[in-house]
Design a protein around this motif. Structure first.
Motif, PDB file in Angstrom:
ATOM      1  N   ARG B   4      70.511  63.372  56.480  1.00  0.00           N
ATOM      2  CA  ARG B   4      69.306  63.471  55.664  1.00  0.00           C
ATOM      3  C   ARG B   4      68.435  62.273  55.998  1.00  0.00           C
ATOM      4  NH1 ARG B   4      72.141  61.798  49.865  1.00  0.00           N
ATOM      5  NH2 ARG B   4      71.815  59.576  50.127  1.00  0.00           N
ATOM      6  N   PHE B   5      67.137  62.485  55.995  1.00  0.00           N
ATOM      7  CA  PHE B   5      66.238  61.362  56.175  1.00  0.00           C
ATOM      8  C   PHE B   5      64.873  61.712  55.615  1.00  0.00           C
ATOM      9  CE2 PHE B   5      63.755  62.903  59.840  1.00  0.00           C
ATOM     10  CZ  PHE B   5      64.602  63.853  60.377  1.00  0.00           C
ATOM     11  N   GLY B   6      64.151  60.667  55.236  1.00  0.00           N
ATOM     12  CA  GLY B   6      62.842  60.880  54.657  1.00  0.00           C
ATOM     13  C   GLY B   6      62.258  59.571  54.182  1.00  0.00           C
ATOM     14  N   ASN B  90      74.562  68.039  38.318  1.00  0.00           N
ATOM     15  CA  ASN B  90      73.661  69.182  38.536  1.00  0.00           C
ATOM     16  C   ASN B  90      72.204  68.905  38.198  1.00  0.00           C
ATOM     17  OD1 ASN B  90      75.915  70.565  39.318  1.00  0.00           O
ATOM     18  ND2 ASN B  90      75.483  72.382  38.089  1.00  0.00           N
ATOM     19  N   SER B  91      71.905  67.754  37.575  1.00  0.00           N
ATOM     20  CA  SER B  91      70.497  67.453  37.280  1.00  0.00           C
ATOM     21  C   SER B  91      69.818  66.735  38.443  1.00  0.00           C
ATOM     22  CB  SER B  91      70.399  66.598  36.014  1.00  0.00           C
ATOM     23  OG  SER B  91      70.893  65.299  36.244  1.00  0.00           O
ATOM     24  N   GLU B  92      70.543  66.501  39.526  1.00  0.00           N
ATOM     25  CA  GLU B  92      69.967  65.763  40.657  1.00  0.00           C
ATOM     26  C   GLU B  92      68.902  66.570  41.392  1.00  0.00           C
ATOM     27  OE1 GLU B  92      73.709  62.861  41.835  1.00  0.00           O
ATOM     28  OE2 GLU B  92      73.419  64.720  42.937  1.00  0.00           O
ATOM     29  N   ILE B  93      67.940  65.839  41.959  1.00  0.00           N
ATOM     30  CA  ILE B  93      66.826  66.468  42.678  1.00  0.00           C
ATOM     31  C   ILE B  93      66.544  65.695  43.968  1.00  0.00           C
ATOM     32  CG2 ILE B  93      65.776  67.362  40.561  1.00  0.00           C
ATOM     33  CD1 ILE B  93      63.797  65.066  40.633  1.00  0.00           C
ATOM     34  N   GLY B  94      65.783  66.324  44.853  1.00  0.00           N
ATOM     35  CA  GLY B  94      65.318  65.633  46.054  1.00  0.00           C
ATOM     36  C   GLY B  94      66.293  65.717  47.211  1.00  0.00           C
ATOM     37  N   TYR B  95      65.851  65.207  48.367  1.00  0.00           N
ATOM     38  CA  TYR B  95      66.685  65.298  49.575  1.00  0.00           C
ATOM     39  C   TYR B  95      67.863  64.345  49.507  1.00  0.00           C
ATOM     40  CZ  TYR B  95      64.610  60.996  51.428  1.00  0.00           C
ATOM     41  OH  TYR B  95      64.235  59.694  51.623  1.00  0.00           O
ATOM     42  N   THR B  96      67.797  63.334  48.613  1.00  0.00           N
ATOM     43  CA  THR B  96      68.939  62.425  48.472  1.00  0.00           C
ATOM     44  C   THR B  96      69.810  62.786  47.272  1.00  0.00           C
ATOM     45  OG1 THR B  96      67.624  60.880  47.175  1.00  0.00           O
ATOM     46  CG2 THR B  96      67.757  60.470  49.555  1.00  0.00           C
ATOM     47  N   ASP B  97      69.497  63.870  46.591  1.00  0.00           N
ATOM     48  CA  ASP B  97      70.286  64.296  45.426  1.00  0.00           C
ATOM     49  C   ASP B  97      70.516  63.129  44.474  1.00  0.00           C
ATOM     50  OD1 ASP B  97      70.700  67.043  46.244  1.00  0.00           O
ATOM     51  OD2 ASP B  97      72.050  66.254  47.781  1.00  0.00           O
ATOM     52  N   ARG B  98      69.466  62.777  43.739  1.00  0.00           N
ATOM     53  CA  ARG B  98      69.524  61.621  42.850  1.00  0.00           C
ATOM     54  C   ARG B  98      68.812  61.949  41.549  1.00  0.00           C
ATOM     55  NH1 ARG B  98      64.984  57.589  45.669  1.00  0.00           N
ATOM     56  NH2 ARG B  98      63.332  59.144  45.726  1.00  0.00           N
ATOM     57  N   VAL B 301      59.288  56.405  41.096  1.00  0.00           N
ATOM     58  CA  VAL B 301      60.040  56.506  42.335  1.00  0.00           C
ATOM     59  C   VAL B 301      59.838  57.913  42.880  1.00  0.00           C
ATOM     60  CG1 VAL B 301      62.376  56.574  43.299  1.00  0.00           C
ATOM     61  CG2 VAL B 301      61.751  54.775  41.692  1.00  0.00           C
ATOM     62  N   ALA B 302      59.540  58.025  44.159  1.00  0.00           N
ATOM     63  CA  ALA B 302      59.308  59.347  44.741  1.00  0.00           C
ATOM     64  C   ALA B 302      59.937  59.427  46.127  1.00  0.00           C
ATOM     65  CB  ALA B 302      57.811  59.634  44.834  1.00  0.00           C
ATOM     66  N   GLY B 303      60.247  60.640  46.549  1.00  0.00           N
ATOM     67  CA  GLY B 303      60.862  60.837  47.862  1.00  0.00           C
ATOM     68  C   GLY B 303      60.392  62.124  48.498  1.00  0.00           C
ATOM     69  N   LEU B 304      60.386  62.137  49.830  1.00  0.00           N
ATOM     70  CA  LEU B 304      60.059  63.340  50.586  1.00  0.00           C
ATOM     71  C   LEU B 304      60.880  63.305  51.865  1.00  0.00           C
ATOM     72  CD1 LEU B 304      58.305  65.872  51.097  1.00  0.00           C
ATOM     73  CD2 LEU B 304      56.674  64.372  52.248  1.00  0.00           C
ATOM     74  N   GLY B 305      61.714  64.334  52.042  1.00  0.00           N
ATOM     75  CA  GLY B 305      62.567  64.304  53.227  1.00  0.00           C
ATOM     76  C   GLY B 305      63.303  65.599  53.434  1.00  0.00           C
ATOM     77  N   VAL B 306      64.230  65.562  54.378  1.00  0.00           N
ATOM     78  CA  VAL B 306      64.949  66.753  54.774  1.00  0.00           C
ATOM     79  C   VAL B 306      66.448  66.484  54.728  1.00  0.00           C
ATOM     80  CG1 VAL B 306      64.976  66.239  57.249  1.00  0.00           C
ATOM     81  CG2 VAL B 306      64.921  68.610  56.483  1.00  0.00           C
ATOM     82  N   ARG B 307      67.199  67.520  54.398  1.00  0.00           N
ATOM     83  CA  ARG B 307      68.646  67.431  54.370  1.00  0.00           C
ATOM     84  C   ARG B 307      69.211  68.624  55.121  1.00  0.00           C
ATOM     85  NH1 ARG B 307      73.557  66.399  50.907  1.00  0.00           N
ATOM     86  NH2 ARG B 307      74.893  68.107  51.551  1.00  0.00           N
ATOM     87  N   PHE B 308      70.190  68.365  56.014  1.00  0.00           N
ATOM     88  CA  PHE B 308      70.777  69.470  56.785  1.00  0.00           C
ATOM     89  C   PHE B 308      72.275  69.251  56.890  1.00  0.00           C
ATOM     90  CE2 PHE B 308      71.019  66.731  60.574  1.00  0.00           C
ATOM     91  CZ  PHE B 308      70.019  65.815  60.306  1.00  0.00           C
TER      92      PHE B 308
END
Lengths: 310, 310, 310
Positions: B4-6, B90-98, B301-308
């Motif tokens: 994952r990166f972003g 289960n409340s985690e969000i975003g490409y880093t699951d946080r 705090v904000a994030g934008l990225g991809v997870r594979f």
């Protein structure tokens, strides 16, 4: 990955040191990737590498990438545009792929071991890393290929957690660019790097051309401006011109190079011309190679060994 | 494994620090296993992981296991019952699951790097590890699954080579239990941990429920008692309630959470309510995700990225 | 690679220490190789290994090799001739393959962790490594097999970068040889090592014979001269004779050994005879094993666990 091992001879070994040693490397690239339905590839690489003289096999920081058709972006322990320039290392010979014709300046590349490895700031030799800790290094390289044309851009931040104004005096992010193009029998390549190895003002330039005389013979010429260590020391790394050629006859390839390095810091006992001769023998899956060099320090260095890719 | 990166943005960055950084992780699980003639599986796992800010890719201590039908026992660097509780993350969000909806107490989990990593007892912050050396840690987790019911028990000994009476005052083995059950559209989960992160009396509790409104929408509620750091400091970590939901429409999933943390130790500048919004876009083999949060420290705090995953 | 885990009991545990602990290991060999058109194989190995008590999974220095028909040459972290001698470890029992019948002298073997690992010169126990840094170790082993005959030669240089005359006093390269031959039901093995574990004059010798009574039963006898730690301490490690046997009945194998170690340095509380009984149960893909020993220190040591190869 690959493996290589053989003998290395250096008649310039200091008193009490061995002139002949065993040289070896084992490199393992552990890759993972996935392709999306729309054809975009996401992937990553972790490298394990052992070289003789290391206490154990090292891991390298990971590099992640995304690619789509001719476009590729790498983050983390990315490659760099300058180090990835075409032709730059084509004068290398021997089973360890080495030679005095390589660029002699200091610049960053993909890091095959831990960040900060091998650099000791405590002894005053830390010219170009932030306080011996490169852990927060973050690299990005973007490349684009179309037909026989390639271009690369890279930006390596020595510590992405701080603002650039917070970096130590004389330390800056390294930026690089490289381009190459092949038309018929000729390949040309050009590259530049600013603040090489994070040293402010350590700007380097490269121009190279190779001509394929026929399918068995190539000649090339490389020009390097190796930059300046201006971070408190004023060292000008000078300019360098390398000529090389190779010729293949059946399983044997003959190689040779000569390099002139006009280094204003050379002291007594140094010379500005180094050269080498190499011979590869194709084992059909592995390569047996011999190389002999006359170095800038007027030493004779020779090697005999094998290299195999798996 | 996965990559994952972003980009990560934090408007609470200290003076001189970057508000925007690149965030990345590459995780490789190297597994080996064998099944006996009678259907018992024996196996093990070693993890390699790189996160931005690390000097290199870390190895993790090994976990070995034996499993047979619904029964599984892990030893070594085992998972823990509390950390493995259903719904907990289960409340985690975003490409880093946080997210601030995660449990805020201190407890053990599978260790993705070397034992003792990142904990510096010399600076007085070593509340819960034995003398900065966790090398003799030994974990055991037993789990049992039947139909839609799961139960887990774990016991993590901070130093298996000494008797428990020989451990430093205030240091005890961590024990945990978790249970969950799914009936139709409802999943319920409960868990408890004693001496979380080896801190004597640092007992924590978790209750959660999730309701699948339909195949595209879920809502859930989580309750945490985050325990007490009683090992010489008397810190009560307070109670916490998290509400979350998500809704999928074609390739897009909308996510949101709000969490109330009644922390008696909050000082000025802190708030007891944090929340976040997330958006996932399914790339068909990878996930592009954006997340934005208001934290307990009132930072954005904000994030934008991809997870594979590969 | 393989995994193993189980319980270990030692009634000789010091005050405050646990008599029963969990014992585990996970070993992963990462290999790469290539075969040339003429049938020569080039390859290499990097090992990852975790044992209980380690902070994390260790990497080992790489070993590279070339082999052709019965000839094989290893360089780097090579095996050693003495440690590779046939029969030498055949008296071992239990899931951890251990026993007091093993050679009690100090000699080198393939290194499963970093060089210099576990040896602390600062405390005065550094008898046989050069200044706590074995990084420049370079090993070579050549072996030749024809039919049921094997011979091996090895040479391990503690620091290949210096001349042998530059090594510390009392430190020398270790050289070894081993031979074995099987004719019908009988196997015989002999080995010698000079300067074992780099200690000048620490020469050791081994003779062994095994007789296969039938396809289910074997008996053997081993003789060791365990050498001398003459590097400033004058310790004679004495001679040792081990008798062992095993018998297989269906899924069960019974094993036993007794070893007499005539050690002139034994103090009060020690005995010169140790023995052990073992029982293996074949799980069809894994092995459940129990072992119990009476040690030279008159302690009772026992184990119960499982071993599986993948």
């Amino acid at each position: 990955g690959y493996g290589r091992f053989g003998l290395n001879y250096n008649d310039g070994a200091a008193v009490g040191m061995s002139k002949t040693t065993v040289d070896m490397r084992m490199r393992l690239n552990i890759d993972g990737s996935v392709e999306t339905d729309s054809g975009v590839t996401f992937g990553g690489r972790v490298r394990l590498q052992y070289d003789e003289g290391n206490a154990t096999t090292n891991t390298a920081p990971a590099m992640l990438y995304v690619s789509y058709e001719g476009i590729r972006v790498e983050v983390g322990n990315s490659n760099t545009a300058y180090d990835s320039a075409a032709l730059m290392y084509n004068s290398e010979i021997g089973y360890t792929d080495r030679g005095a014709g390589d660029p002699q300046g200091a610049f960053l590349a993909y890091n095959s071991g831990p960040y900060g490895d091998g650099i000791d700031c405590s002894t005053g030799t830390c010219l170009y890393t932030p306080a011996n800790d490169e852990s927060n290094r973050m690299g990005i390289m973007a490349s684009y290929s179309v037909g026989d044309f390639n271009v690369r851009l890279s930006y390596i931040n020595p510590d992405q957690t701080v603002k650039s104004s917070t970096l130590p005096v004389g330390v800056k992010a390294e930026t690089g660019i490289s381009l190459d193009y092949t038309f018929g029998q000729i390949t040309v390549s050009a590259a530049a790097v600013q603040n090489g190895a994070y040293v402010d003002g350590n700007d380097q330039y490269f121009l190279g051309a190779e001509y394929a005389i026929n399918s068995d013979a190539n000649v090339g010429i490389l020009y390097f401006d190796n930059g300046d260590f201006t971070n408190g020391t004023g060292l000008d790394e000078g300019e360098q011109v390398t000529l090389y050629g190779n010729y293949t006859q059946g399983a044997i390839t003959y190689k040779a190079y000569v390099s002139n390095w006009d280094n204003p810091n050379f002291g007594a006992g140094m010379t500005d011309t180094a050269y080498g001769l190499g011979l590869d023998y194709d084992l059909g899956g592995a390569r047996l190679a011999a190389d002999i060099h006359r170095t800038y320090a007027k030493d004779t260095v020779a090697g005999l060994g094998v290299r195999f890719d798996f």
